[in-house]
Each structure stands twice: as structure tokens, then as C-alpha cells.
Write a protein that holds these residues in place. Structure first.
Motif, PDB file in Angstrom:
ATOM      1  N   ALA A 175      -6.882   3.383  -6.755  1.00  0.00           N
ATOM      2  CA  ALA A 175      -5.712   4.166  -6.342  1.00  0.00           C
ATOM      3  C   ALA A 175      -5.995   4.944  -5.063  1.00  0.00           C
ATOM      4  O   ALA A 175      -5.132   5.043  -4.186  1.00  0.00           O
ATOM      5  N   ARG A 176      -7.203   5.506  -4.946  1.00  0.00           N
ATOM      6  CA  ARG A 176      -7.568   6.249  -3.728  1.00  0.00           C
ATOM      7  C   ARG A 176      -7.627   5.325  -2.520  1.00  0.00           C
ATOM      8  O   ARG A 176      -7.157   5.670  -1.432  1.00  0.00           O
ATOM      9  N   ARG A 177      -8.199   4.125  -2.710  1.00  0.00           N
ATOM     10  CA  ARG A 177      -8.265   3.167  -1.600  1.00  0.00           C
ATOM     11  C   ARG A 177      -6.869   2.756  -1.144  1.00  0.00           C
ATOM     12  O   ARG A 177      -6.592   2.681   0.049  1.00  0.00           O
ATOM     13  N   LEU A 178      -5.995   2.521  -2.114  1.00  0.00           N
ATOM     14  CA  LEU A 178      -4.624   2.129  -1.774  1.00  0.00           C
ATOM     15  C   LEU A 178      -3.916   3.264  -1.039  1.00  0.00           C
ATOM     16  O   LEU A 178      -3.242   3.040  -0.029  1.00  0.00           O
ATOM     17  N   ALA A 179      -4.071   4.492  -1.529  1.00  0.00           N
ATOM     18  CA  ALA A 179      -3.432   5.641  -0.894  1.00  0.00           C
ATOM     19  C   ALA A 179      -3.925   5.825   0.538  1.00  0.00           C
ATOM     20  O   ALA A 179      -3.142   6.123   1.446  1.00  0.00           O
ATOM     21  N   ALA A 180      -5.234   5.635   0.757  1.00  0.00           N
ATOM     22  CA  ALA A 180      -5.785   5.777   2.107  1.00  0.00           C
ATOM     23  C   ALA A 180      -5.224   4.713   3.042  1.00  0.00           C
ATOM     24  O   ALA A 180      -4.912   4.989   4.213  1.00  0.00           O
ATOM     25  N   ASP A 181      -5.087   3.486   2.545  1.00  0.00           N
ATOM     26  CA  ASP A 181      -4.541   2.400   3.367  1.00  0.00           C
ATOM     27  C   ASP A 181      -3.076   2.642   3.716  1.00  0.00           C
ATOM     28  O   ASP A 181      -2.601   2.231   4.791  1.00  0.00           O
ATOM     29  N   LEU A 182      -2.353   3.299   2.830  1.00  0.00           N
ATOM     30  CA  LEU A 182      -0.914   3.483   3.018  1.00  0.00           C
ATOM     31  C   LEU A 182      -0.553   4.793   3.717  1.00  0.00           C
ATOM     32  O   LEU A 182       0.590   4.963   4.156  1.00  0.00           O
ATOM     33  N   ARG A 183      -1.513   5.694   3.851  1.00  0.00           N
ATOM     34  CA  ARG A 183      -1.209   7.005   4.443  1.00  0.00           C
ATOM     35  C   ARG A 183      -0.586   6.901   5.830  1.00  0.00           C
ATOM     36  O   ARG A 183       0.387   7.624   6.127  1.00  0.00           O
ATOM     37  N   PRO A 184      -1.086   6.043   6.737  1.00  0.00           N
ATOM     38  CA  PRO A 184      -0.456   5.947   8.059  1.00  0.00           C
ATOM     39  C   PRO A 184       1.018   5.548   8.000  1.00  0.00           C
ATOM     40  O   PRO A 184       1.812   5.958   8.854  1.00  0.00           O
ATOM     41  N   TRP A 185       1.398   4.782   6.984  1.00  0.00           N
ATOM     42  CA  TRP A 185       2.785   4.337   6.875  1.00  0.00           C
ATOM     43  C   TRP A 185       3.681   5.473   6.384  1.00  0.00           C
ATOM     44  O   TRP A 185       4.849   5.542   6.758  1.00  0.00           O
ATOM     45  N   ARG A 186       3.144   6.359   5.558  1.00  0.00           N
ATOM     46  CA  ARG A 186       3.905   7.543   5.159  1.00  0.00           C
ATOM     47  C   ARG A 186       4.247   8.390   6.379  1.00  0.00           C
ATOM     48  O   ARG A 186       5.343   8.948   6.486  1.00  0.00           O
ATOM     49  N   ASP A 189      11.846   7.075   1.312  1.00  0.00           N
ATOM     50  CA  ASP A 189      11.320   7.394  -0.017  1.00  0.00           C
ATOM     51  C   ASP A 189      10.312   6.312  -0.387  1.00  0.00           C
ATOM     52  O   ASP A 189      10.654   5.119  -0.431  1.00  0.00           O
ATOM     53  N   PHE A 190       9.081   6.711  -0.650  1.00  0.00           N
ATOM     54  CA  PHE A 190       7.980   5.749  -0.726  1.00  0.00           C
ATOM     55  C   PHE A 190       7.117   6.060  -1.935  1.00  0.00           C
ATOM     56  O   PHE A 190       6.709   7.197  -2.158  1.00  0.00           O
ATOM     57  N   VAL A 191       6.841   5.040  -2.733  1.00  0.00           N
ATOM     58  CA  VAL A 191       5.942   5.203  -3.866  1.00  0.00           C
ATOM     59  C   VAL A 191       4.955   4.046  -3.874  1.00  0.00           C
ATOM     60  O   VAL A 191       5.293   2.920  -3.507  1.00  0.00           O
ATOM     61  N   GLU A 192       3.722   4.330  -4.241  1.00  0.00           N
ATOM     62  CA  GLU A 192       2.687   3.295  -4.336  1.00  0.00           C
ATOM     63  C   GLU A 192       2.250   3.172  -5.782  1.00  0.00           C
ATOM     64  O   GLU A 192       2.274   4.151  -6.538  1.00  0.00           O
ATOM     65  N   ARG A 193       1.873   1.963  -6.161  1.00  0.00           N
ATOM     66  CA  ARG A 193       1.495   1.737  -7.553  1.00  0.00           C
ATOM     67  C   ARG A 193       0.405   0.674  -7.603  1.00  0.00           C
ATOM     68  O   ARG A 193       0.552  -0.417  -7.033  1.00  0.00           O
ATOM     69  N   SER A 194      -0.696   1.006  -8.270  1.00  0.00           N
ATOM     70  CA  SER A 194      -1.760   0.024  -8.517  1.00  0.00           C
ATOM     71  C   SER A 194      -1.871  -0.170 -10.013  1.00  0.00           C
ATOM     72  O   SER A 194      -2.008   0.793 -10.770  1.00  0.00           O
ATOM     73  N   CYS A 195      -1.780  -1.422 -10.461  1.00  0.00           N
ATOM     74  CA  CYS A 195      -1.721  -1.727 -11.884  1.00  0.00           C
ATOM     75  C   CYS A 195      -2.679  -2.865 -12.213  1.00  0.00           C
ATOM     76  O   CYS A 195      -2.926  -3.753 -11.386  1.00  0.00           O
ATOM     77  N   VAL A 196      -3.182  -2.838 -13.430  1.00  0.00           N
ATOM     78  CA  VAL A 196      -3.951  -3.977 -13.917  1.00  0.00           C
ATOM     79  C   VAL A 196      -2.982  -5.085 -14.294  1.00  0.00           C
ATOM     80  O   VAL A 196      -2.024  -4.860 -15.032  1.00  0.00           O
TER      81      VAL A 196
END
Length: 292
Positions: free
Chosen positions: A214-225, A232-239
Motif C-alpha cells: 500500500a505504501r509503494r502504491l501510494a508513493a507511485d500515485l502521489r505525483p498524480w494527486r 476525487d481519487f482513491v487507490e486500492r491494493s487487494c489480494v
């Protein structure tokens, strides 16, 4: 002058639905709409059907489709064009000169899902431009979500992979969400190592790995925020399997965005397994974005 949104039509209900979707997209983008027809009979020996008859048929089809679209979008700039050559090659060529290529995708009943057809699939892998595949409304094999039935705002869903370059997918998805006033959902599906066997070990592995992913995904997406603060933007990492997760998310979506790597395999260019599954089974429009 902006590049057009180009839609391929053949007179089928699916291509009419694609033309209607493309017209709405043209209005969102402030771009002209180009309606094209590639003659699937080109070069075929059909008794009693010569080149002149095929040309007239194509002209009539293009004119009827354009008129149908103009009734709903009277202010839209619309042009039509006949394409010469094999349909897949002709559509890919038209798509390469467009901002976006839109194609219809016909549905099959039951659990077999949706079938794009060889022409559409060949056009997808032959053009570097985004391609959107549109179904006929009401022919979904996926039940409508509660919010969809209620008419509330629906998502633009983007399938991402933190181990691959996904900027082109997010760029497309964010612009779509901004133009539509929709929420963007960035979705990443990941798997537990196969050595994990029992349920308790599965829960432990997910608990240990999940926060870091989740932290890796959030870091990758931060520039897009930061680039699209109004979306309105939400990120989700799921098994789970990425294709299955995207299909589930599509129940509350108006557009699903998947990637296609521009690579050549032993049998030529192709889409990946996730994009292939979503293309054939997703009930809402699917955008296929080529990337390195």
C-alpha cells in the motif's frame, strides 16, 4: 486543430453504440468526431456485389450513422470517411491519426462473456493510440451495482501494476475522470507467495506484506494527486487476480482502463492476459492503452 475521436462502424448495434459513446467523448474533449467504415468485403468474390455497390452501401451507412449522431449532438463537428484495404489495417491506420479509436464489441449470452472479434483485436495491437471498446447498453452479463441503478456518479477504474510503468494509463484515466466529473479508482491486485498453504499463514502473509505494498502504491500515485487536485481519487491494493478485481470494480464504473505492452511475441503483437480477460468479459466500455 485537435485530433478527432474516430469510431469504426459496420451497421451493427454494437457499432451504433460505439458511435454514440464516441460522440459524447468528442463533446467532453472538445474534439471533432470522425466516423469511418472499412469494407470487410474488400477483395472478396461476391456474386452480384461489385465495387460500386459496396461503395454506395458504405456511403449510405456512414450517412445514416452521422445523421443518427447529429440528432443527439447537433453542435458536434462530424465527418465521415471510407477506408480502403483490409479492415484491421485500415482501422489501425485511422486510429494512429486520431486522439482515440472507438470500436463496438459484440456480446455473447451466458457466461461466455463478450467477444471482440478478430478485426477489432488486430486493430488494437496494430495501433499505438488508445482504443475504447463499447458494448450495447443493456446486454451486460454483470449485475448492475446499487449505485449504478440509483444513477449516482460512477468510477473511472484504472488497473495499475507497481512493478510496471503505468503513467500512460493514469494520464488517460485522470483526464477521463476530470472531463466526466467522475471519481478515479486506481486498483492493484497482488498475490500471496505460493508457498503459503493454510488460512492462518495466508492471513499472516497478507498482514505483513499488505502495508508495504500500500505504501509503494501510494508513493507511485502521489505525483498524480498533485497533478489533478480537483479529481476525487482513491487507490486500492487487494489480494486477488487483477482481471477479476477489475471486473468486480466495473460493476460501479463507467469506464475501465487497462494497459497493453507494445511488445512482440513469438506469434506477433498481442495484449496481455489481464487486458484480454477484461476486454472479453467487462460489461462497460474498456480503454486499452499501449505503453512501453
Amino acid at each position: 486543430m485537435s485530433l478527432p475521436v474516430t469510431v469504426g462502424v459496420d451497421g451493427s448495434p454494437e457499432s451504433i453504440a460505439a458511435a454514440e459513446w464516441a460522440a459524447h467523448e468528442s463533446e467532453i474533449r472538445g474534439a471533432p468526431l470522425l466516423i469511418v467504415h472499412a469494407d470487410e468485403w474488400a477483395g472478396a468474390a461476391l456474386p452480384g456485389v461489385g465495387p460500386d455497390a459496396r461503395c454506395r452501401r458504405a456511403d449510405e451507412l456512414l450517412a445514416e450513422t452521422a445523421e443518427c449522431v447529429r440528432r443527439q449532438h447537433p453542435a458536434l463537428e462530424i465527418d465521415t470517411r471510407q477506408l480502403a484495404g483490409p479492415p484491421a489495417t485500415a482501422l489501425a491506420g485511422a486510429g494512429a491519426e486520431a486522439d482515440l479509436l472507438v470500436l463496438g464489441s459484440r456480446g455473447l449470452s451466458g457466461l461466455r462473456g463478450f467477444l471482440l472479434g478478430s478485426v477489432g483485436m488486430a486493430a488494437i495491437v496494430a495501433t499505438p493510440r488508445p482504443v475504447v471498446l463499447v458494448r450495447v447498453p443493456g446486454r451486460s452479463t454483470v449485475p448492475a451495482s446499487r449505485s449504478a441503478v440509483a444513477g449516482s456518479s460512477r468510477d473511472v477504474v484504472v488497473g495499475v501494476d507497481i512493478d510496471q510503468y503505468f503513467d500512460p494509463l493514469l494520464d488517460f484515466g485522470f483526464h477521463e475522470a476530470a472531463g466526466r466529473g467522475a471519481r478515479l479508482l486506481a486498483l492493484y491486485g497482488w498475490s500471496i507467495p505460493p508457498v503459503v498453504r493454510d488460512a492462518s499463514a495466508l492471513v499472516a502473509a497478507e498482514r505483513e506484506m499488505g502495508p508495504d505494498i500500500a505504501r509503494r502504491l501510494a508513493a507511485d500515485l502521489r505525483p498524480w494527486r498533485l497533478k489533478f487536485p480537483s479529481v476525487d481519487f482513491v487507490e486500492r491494493s487487494c489480494v486477488g487476480g487483477p482481471a477479476q478485481l477489475l471486473l468486480q470494480a466495473a460493476e460501479n464504473a463507467e469506464l475501465v482502463v487497462v494497459g497493453r505492452r507494445m511488445r512482440m511475441g513469438a506469434l506477433g503483437a498481442h495484449v496481455g492476459s489481464v487486458a484480454h480477460a477484461v476486454i472479453h468479459h467487462c460489461a462497460v466500455p474498456v480503454a486499452v492503452i499501449a505503453h512501453e
